[in-house]
Design a protein around this motif. Structure first.
Motif, PDB file in Angstrom:
ATOM      1  N   HIS A   1      19.710  21.705 -24.397  1.00 39.74           N
ATOM      2  CA  HIS A   1      20.140  20.764 -23.376  1.00 39.74           C
ATOM      3  C   HIS A   1      21.473  21.186 -22.748  1.00 39.74           C
ATOM      4  O   HIS A   1      21.656  21.138 -21.527  1.00 39.74           O
ATOM      5  N   GLU A   2      22.409  21.614 -23.582  1.00 33.40           N
ATOM      6  CA  GLU A   2      23.738  21.981 -23.090  1.00 33.40           C
ATOM      7  C   GLU A   2      23.672  23.183 -22.153  1.00 33.40           C
ATOM      8  O   GLU A   2      24.363  23.223 -21.120  1.00 33.40           O
TER       9      GLU A   2
ATOM     10  N   ARG B   1      24.642  23.325 -18.184  1.00 33.25           N
ATOM     11  CA  ARG B   1      25.640  24.300 -17.717  1.00 33.25           C
ATOM     12  C   ARG B   1      25.123  25.043 -16.500  1.00 33.25           C
ATOM     13  O   ARG B   1      25.849  25.204 -15.501  1.00 33.25           O
TER      14      ARG B   1
END
Length: 204
Positions: A57-58, A62
């Protein structure tokens, strides 16, 4: 060498789009299929970099939030993110290859408003009754899922007029020939550079 063209294909589930794309790519050279990013887990036999780029998810957020061209389009579907990377599409187009994006209407509308000047194609069923017959014939979905797919199909078909081309997949061979003809026709137009400026030369 001029850049390739970006083709965006959308269709309700059960219209045979995946089969059509596979057959056209077997018949025509110079076509690449853009691999999407997703935050969902890989399913059996799915390979990172072949079926999807599987990211957490991160990492997805990004890329999405990059100031300089992260995703052309992205969406959240059933709690997972899916997106088409600008970098991936740019890389393929720069080789002179035409690029196919197999995305839903929501994503296609985003690409239509981008700087890529895509060729947009909507694949429709001959009727909703026939689409329901095909969905039930697959025997892969429960009743609730079929109803959701049919409800979504009605909304998607209403958006078909926003696309440049419409193919009704009543007969698979004829539908594939239509898709092939569209691609060949677009190749005969004045070639364009990556973001829409006319190219000086063409060797196709």
């Amino acid at each position: 060498m001029s850049n390739g063209s970006l083709f965006v294909l959308s269709a309700p589930s059960g219209c045979g789009k995946t089969t059509m794309v596979s057959l056209v790519m077997q018949r025509l050279n110079g076509i690449s299929f853009s691999i999407s990013h997703t935050t969902r887990s890989a399913r059996d036999k799915e390979v990172h970099g072949k079926d999807y780029y599987f990211v957490n998810h991160e990492e997805f957020i990004r890329i999405r939030d990059e100031e300089n061209r992260g995703f052309i389009e992205w969406a959240e579907v059933h709690g997972n993110y899916y997106g088409t990377s600008c970098q991936e599409v740019d890389r393929l187009l720069a080789t002179g290859s035409d690029v196919l994006l197999d995305i839903d209407v929501q994503g296609a509308l985003q690409v239509m408003h981008s700087t890529y000047h895509p060729v947009t194609i909507f694949i429709a069923p001959p009727s909703l009754d026939e689409l329901e017959r095909r969905l039930r014939g697959r025997m892969t979905d429960d009743e609730h899922t079929i109803e959701v797919r049919l409800r979504n199909a009605r909304g998607e078909i209403r958006q078909a007029t926003k696309y440049q081309y419409l193919i009704v997949n009543d007969n698979l061979d004829e539908a594939v020939q239509s898709l092939e003809s569209i691609i060949i026709s677009e190749r005969c137009r004045t070639r364009r550079t990556l973001h829409g400026e006319p190219a000086r030369y063409t060797h196709r």
